[in-house]
Scaffold this motif. Structure first.
Motif, mmCIF file in Angstrom:
data_model
loop_
_atom_site.group_PDB
_atom_site.id
_atom_site.type_symbol
_atom_site.label_atom_id
_atom_site.label_comp_id
_atom_site.label_asym_id
_atom_site.label_seq_id
_atom_site.Cartn_x
_atom_site.Cartn_y
_atom_site.Cartn_z
ATOM 1 N N ARG A 283 37.413 43.503 33.876
ATOM 2 C CA ARG A 283 38.350 44.219 34.741
ATOM 3 C C ARG A 283 38.133 45.724 34.587
ATOM 4 O O ARG A 283 37.895 46.203 33.485
ATOM 5 N N GLY A 288 39.073 50.007 43.821
ATOM 6 C CA GLY A 288 39.083 48.604 44.217
ATOM 7 C C GLY A 288 38.121 48.302 45.352
ATOM 8 O O GLY A 288 37.380 49.166 45.824
ATOM 9 N N VAL A 294 35.605 41.456 49.986
ATOM 10 C CA VAL A 294 35.616 40.537 48.833
ATOM 11 C C VAL A 294 34.883 39.220 49.107
ATOM 12 O O VAL A 294 34.081 38.773 48.278
ATOM 13 N N CYS A 333 36.061 37.010 42.485
ATOM 14 C CA CYS A 333 36.389 38.436 42.440
ATOM 15 C C CYS A 333 37.815 38.616 42.941
ATOM 16 O O CYS A 333 38.184 38.090 44.000
ATOM 17 N N SER A 335 40.526 41.726 43.737
ATOM 18 C CA SER A 335 40.653 43.173 43.860
ATOM 19 C C SER A 335 41.907 43.502 44.654
ATOM 20 O O SER A 335 42.146 42.921 45.714
ATOM 21 N N THR A 346 40.153 45.905 39.972
ATOM 22 C CA THR A 346 39.115 44.915 40.280
ATOM 23 C C THR A 346 38.830 44.071 39.055
ATOM 24 O O THR A 346 38.697 44.601 37.949
#
Length: 358
Positions: A283, A288, A294, A333, A335, A346
């Motif tokens: 992280r 972001g 994404v 992922c 974010s 993120t």
């Protein structure tokens, strides 16, 4: 009644349909032959001598059955042959590159399953073709850009009126672009190697916590250069896998975190151990990733940073995903660029099967 007919057609299998067709042809042939001989005998076309003869009548019946049966078979098989011709035509179009071709055969059930599998295959091939085209286009762009840059600055360096500072600056750019080109070639070769690999041949017990600590030491200079805070929550958990490939995963994720974390930001790495699994979370703080980007973050050559201000060629996360999949794991992922808490910007979450842990 209509629904009943549709249900019956859906339940009649190909073998049953063939049996019914053969029975129908046989029945109709016998009936028509019998009616014709009855009429022929009624109108006197066949006398008693022929009827009572030893071989003439059976030959006439045999020839009549063959002619009538062949004619009926020709008409009865037209529908089945039509379906086969549709399938042949569809495969021709697919072979010619038309991946939008679809089949819609409804009955018997085997033909419906054939249509569904054919349509799924056409859809997959279409997706592969799109990926191939995108790969070629993106690779050409990423490969061409540093070459053009190197060529341009090499031509400038031929001028004699450049100062020492300008010459050094341009040489640094040439060196940087050459390194980028070499990195691109290495990543493409590595990705190709991983994609063709279906099983892990060099599996061993790997101490994941110790591996990540070593990756931190390797990238310590980059971390210190940006004055980043590093929060580690690591344990000596082990799993069975490829030591070299797993090391690439941790290096890629940590390097990405360093790259996209602003100065004086925070990177957090933590490990969890759910039942039979090993979970690693990388992280980092920062702006972001856009929610629309994404889903594509693991695509080949895709870069969420459209300005390309950060070094990279969009293959690192693709390689990571391939390696994780090869180990039977998953990577996602998360974010939230608009979240008020900056240390939740993120996160990449890797889950791997862990049969043995310490």
């Amino acid at each position: 009644m209509r629904r009943l007919g549709v249900w019956i057609r859906a339940k009649i299998t190909l073998s049953v349909l063939f049996s019914l067709m053969v029975f129908f042809i046989f029945l109709v042939t016998v009936v028509i032959t019998g009616v014709l001989f009855f009429l022929a005998h009624f109108f006197g076309l066949i006398n008693d001598e022929i009827a009572k003869g030893g071989i003439v009548l059976p030959i006439i019946i045999l020839i009549s059955c063959i002619l009538i049966g062949t004619t009926i078979s020709g008409f009865a098989s037209r529908r089945m042959v039509k379906s086969i011709r549709e399938f042949i035509e569809a495969t021709k179009q697919l072979a010619a590159g038309d991946f939008s071709t679809r089949l819609y055969l409804k009955s018997p059930p085997e033909y419906r399953i054939l249509s569904e599998n054919f349509n799924r295959m056409a859809e997959e091939l279409g997706g592969i073709e799109i990926l191939r085209t995108d790969f070629v286009n993106n690779f050409s762009h990423e490969f061409k850009t540093p070459i053009v840059s190197i060529k341009g600055f090499a031509e400038i360096l031929k001028h004699d009126d450049l100062s020492r500072e300008e010459r050094d600056e341009y040489l640094d750019i040439v060196i940087e672009e050459s390194a980028r080109l070499a990195s691109l070639a290495s990543n493409v070769l590595e990705l190709s190697k991983i994609e063709t690999q279906t099983i892990l041949t060099d599996k061993q017990m790997v101490n994941v916590g110790e591996q990540i600590r070593q990756c931190v030491l390797l990238l310590a200079a980059k971390i210190e250069k940006k004055h980043l805070d590093l929060e580690l929550n690591l344990y000596d958990y082990s799993l069975s896998g490829s030591k070299e490939l797993l090391n690439q995963v941790w290096l890629n994720l940590l390097d990405n975190a360093i790259k996209f974390t602003p100065e004086h930001g925070t990177i957090t790495i933590e490990m969890k151990r759910p039942a039979g699994l090993l979970e690693m979370v990388f992280r980092n703080t920062g702006s972001g990733i856009d929610p629309e980007a994404v889903p594509r973050i693991f695509d080949k050559f895709y870069q969420a940073d459209t300005s390309h201000s950060a070094a990279g060629n969009g293959l690192g996360l693709t390689i990571v995903q391939q390696i994780v999949s090869l180990h039977g794991g998953t990577i996602v992922c998360e974010s939230e660029p608009d979240q008020s808490e900056p240390d939740q910007a993120t996160a990449f979450i890797i889950t791997l099967p862990s049969e043995t842990s310490k």
